[in-house]
Design an enzyme around this catalytic site. Structure first.
Site, PDB file in Angstrom:
ATOM      1  N   HIS A  32      -7.010   0.642  -6.780  1.00  0.00           N
ATOM      2  CA  HIS A  32      -7.307  -0.261  -5.659  1.00  0.00           C
ATOM      3  C   HIS A  32      -7.966  -1.516  -6.252  1.00  0.00           C
ATOM      4  O   HIS A  32      -9.150  -1.771  -6.045  1.00  0.00           O
ATOM      5  CB  HIS A  32      -8.230   0.462  -4.677  1.00  0.00           C
ATOM      6  CG  HIS A  32      -8.257  -0.140  -3.301  1.00  0.00           C
ATOM      7  ND1 HIS A  32      -7.469  -1.212  -2.927  1.00  0.00           N
ATOM      8  CD2 HIS A  32      -9.000   0.176  -2.195  1.00  0.00           C
ATOM      9  CE1 HIS A  32      -7.715  -1.517  -1.658  1.00  0.00           C
ATOM     10  NE2 HIS A  32      -8.640  -0.695  -1.196  1.00  0.00           N
ATOM     11  N   ARG A  38       0.881  -1.175   0.000  1.00  0.00           N
ATOM     12  CA  ARG A  38       0.000   0.000   0.000  1.00  0.00           C
ATOM     13  C   ARG A  38       0.908   1.211   0.000  1.00  0.00           C
ATOM     14  O   ARG A  38       1.593   1.478   1.002  1.00  0.00           O
ATOM     15  CB  ARG A  38      -0.921  -0.026   1.218  1.00  0.00           C
ATOM     16  CG  ARG A  38      -1.703   1.259   1.412  1.00  0.00           C
ATOM     17  CD  ARG A  38      -2.838   1.135   2.411  1.00  0.00           C
ATOM     18  NE  ARG A  38      -3.953   0.388   1.871  1.00  0.00           N
ATOM     19  CZ  ARG A  38      -5.193   0.423   2.353  1.00  0.00           C
ATOM     20  NH1 ARG A  38      -5.474   1.182   3.398  1.00  0.00           N
ATOM     21  NH2 ARG A  38      -6.158  -0.293   1.802  1.00  0.00           N
ATOM     22  N   ASP A  42     -17.406   6.849  -2.160  1.00  0.00           N
ATOM     23  CA  ASP A  42     -16.166   6.736  -1.368  1.00  0.00           C
ATOM     24  C   ASP A  42     -15.892   8.120  -0.763  1.00  0.00           C
ATOM     25  O   ASP A  42     -16.526   9.117  -1.144  1.00  0.00           O
ATOM     26  CB  ASP A  42     -15.003   6.269  -2.274  1.00  0.00           C
ATOM     27  CG  ASP A  42     -13.698   6.061  -1.495  1.00  0.00           C
ATOM     28  OD1 ASP A  42     -13.751   5.882  -0.266  1.00  0.00           O
ATOM     29  OD2 ASP A  42     -12.617   6.094  -2.126  1.00  0.00           O
ATOM     30  N   CYS A  58     -16.562   1.345  -0.097  1.00  0.00           N
ATOM     31  CA  CYS A  58     -15.394   0.510   0.190  1.00  0.00           C
ATOM     32  C   CYS A  58     -15.014   0.555   1.666  1.00  0.00           C
ATOM     33  O   CYS A  58     -14.368  -0.353   2.165  1.00  0.00           O
ATOM     34  CB  CYS A  58     -14.224   0.963  -0.673  1.00  0.00           C
ATOM     35  SG  CYS A  58     -13.804   2.697  -0.446  1.00  0.00           S
ATOM     36  N   GLN A  86      -9.972  -4.149  -4.131  1.00  0.00           N
ATOM     37  CA  GLN A  86     -11.277  -3.615  -3.751  1.00  0.00           C
ATOM     38  C   GLN A  86     -12.267  -3.781  -4.902  1.00  0.00           C
ATOM     39  O   GLN A  86     -13.398  -4.247  -4.722  1.00  0.00           O
ATOM     40  CB  GLN A  86     -11.131  -2.124  -3.389  1.00  0.00           C
ATOM     41  CG  GLN A  86     -12.432  -1.462  -2.981  1.00  0.00           C
ATOM     42  CD  GLN A  86     -12.945  -1.973  -1.650  1.00  0.00           C
ATOM     43  OE1 GLN A  86     -12.237  -1.971  -0.669  1.00  0.00           O
ATOM     44  NE2 GLN A  86     -14.197  -2.424  -1.603  1.00  0.00           N
ATOM     45  N   ARG A 116     -13.982  -9.005   0.947  1.00  0.00           N
ATOM     46  CA  ARG A 116     -12.551  -8.735   0.715  1.00  0.00           C
ATOM     47  C   ARG A 116     -11.736  -9.990   1.057  1.00  0.00           C
ATOM     48  O   ARG A 116     -10.787 -10.341   0.372  1.00  0.00           O
ATOM     49  CB  ARG A 116     -12.064  -7.560   1.589  1.00  0.00           C
ATOM     50  CG  ARG A 116     -12.650  -6.198   1.272  1.00  0.00           C
ATOM     51  CD  ARG A 116     -12.187  -5.639  -0.068  1.00  0.00           C
ATOM     52  NE  ARG A 116     -10.743  -5.569  -0.227  1.00  0.00           N
ATOM     53  CZ  ARG A 116      -9.949  -4.600   0.224  1.00  0.00           C
ATOM     54  NH1 ARG A 116     -10.479  -3.571   0.860  1.00  0.00           N
ATOM     55  NH2 ARG A 116      -8.643  -4.601   0.009  1.00  0.00           N
TER      56      ARG A 116
END
Ligand code: CP
Ligand code: NVA
Length: 304
Positions: free
Chosen positions: A128, A101, A223, A263, A131, A291
């Site tokens: 991402h 990340r 988001d 998310c 996701q 996830r």
């Protein structure tokens, strides 16, 4: 499949459907793959905080018989204490895979370039993908199909949108995106997603009207307005995103039975109200749970 998963563009439609199919099997029987990655270890190289991505990858590895080491922001200070290249070359000698990340997508690419083991994007400023794979898996679970399903995204043209737009276009979901002027997704990503949608025969429309995007939607997605690393722009962004909140009023214009996705983490009262995120329409916790299943499928594909 390619060695790394840095963005949705690294995956063919066949790769994506393969991951989703495997995730369904993984979800149906937690014990089935319990020795699949026995003795394997991944490193989680995180420059930013995380709840879902970190915990689901760690638990996912344990459930597959392997283990994971968390290397947080203060641990190895990739690019500060030593160059990304040296981190890649050294960690590849210890690990069977890496999830990173990063702030800069370029750092992720540099890591993948020098690592001799698979590198998975756990979120960068640009993308991402893990996701987005979970998001389309969740949509398939809820809607039962992709073709003809209308997905609306309202908010910032950010990393989450970039990957969602590409994934939706690859599998044939129709998508309407609404972002305020000046906060559109990157042109390069829009062109890429448009190319994927031509190939799959889906529709992709972009505008600055939240009303237009949500009208008649089967799925509404949002988001945060201020992503990690953008904290200094908060005041300006709060002003720009007025009118892009997912609230009861706008949800009334969506299709009956429409589901709401996010998310997470959410800034309740900013991009989404409590009344919507806590409503029956909200599937955010199913999405968060998925996830784990989808990432286990990704790990099996790349490290298995
Ligand atoms: N959605 C997501 O990636 O959450 P975290 O930042 O908590 O990992
Ligand atoms: N766009 C958000 C997503 C967090 C999962 C961020 O980058 O902070």
């Amino acid at each position: 499949m390619e060695k790394n998963l840095l963005s949705i563009a690294d995956l063919s439609e066949k790769d994506i459907l393969g991951i989703l199919e495997l995730a369904k099997k993984v979800k149906a029987d937690k014990t089935k793959y319990s020795e699949a990655l026995k003795g394997k270890c991944i490193g989680l190289i995180f420059q930013k905080p995380s709840n879902r991505t970190r915990v689901s990858f760690e638990i996912g590895m344990i459930q597959l018989g392997g283990y994971a080491i968390y290397l947080g922001p203060s641990e190895i200070e990739m690019g500060v204490r030593e160059p990304v290249k040296d981190v890649a070359c050294v960690l590849a000698r210890y690990l069977d895979g890496m999830v990173a990340r990063t702030f800069k997508h370029e750092d992720l690419k540099e890591l993948a370039r020098h690592a001799t083991v698979p590198v998975i994007n756990g979120l960068s400023d640009l993308a991402h993908p893990c996701q987005a794979l979970t998001d389309i898996f969740t949509i398939k679970e809820k809607a039962g199909k992709f073709k003809g399903v209308k997905l609306a995204y309202v908010g910032d043209g950010n990393n989450v949108l970039n990957s969602l737009m590409c994934a939706a276009a690859k599998v044939g979901l129709d998508m309407k995106v609404a972002t305020p002027k000046g906060y559109e997704p990157a042109k390069k990503v829009v062109e890429l997603a448009k190319g994927f949608s031509v190939k799959s025969g889906s529709k992709l429309q972009l505008s600055d009207s939240a009303e237009e995007a949500v009208k008649g939607a089967d799925v509404v997605y949002t988001d945060v307005w201020v992503s990690m690393g953008q904290e200094g722009q908060k005041a300006k962004r709060m002003e720009a995103f007025k009118g892009f909140q997912i609230n009861d009023e706008i949800m009334n214009t969506a299709k009956k039975g429409c589901v709401v996705m996010h998310c997470l983490p959410a800034r309740r009262g900013e991009e989404i109200t409590d009344s919507v995120i806590d409503s029956k329409a909200s599937v955010v916790y199913d999405q968060a749970e998925n996830r784990l299943h989808v990432q286990k499928a990704i790990l099996l594909k790349l490290l298995g």
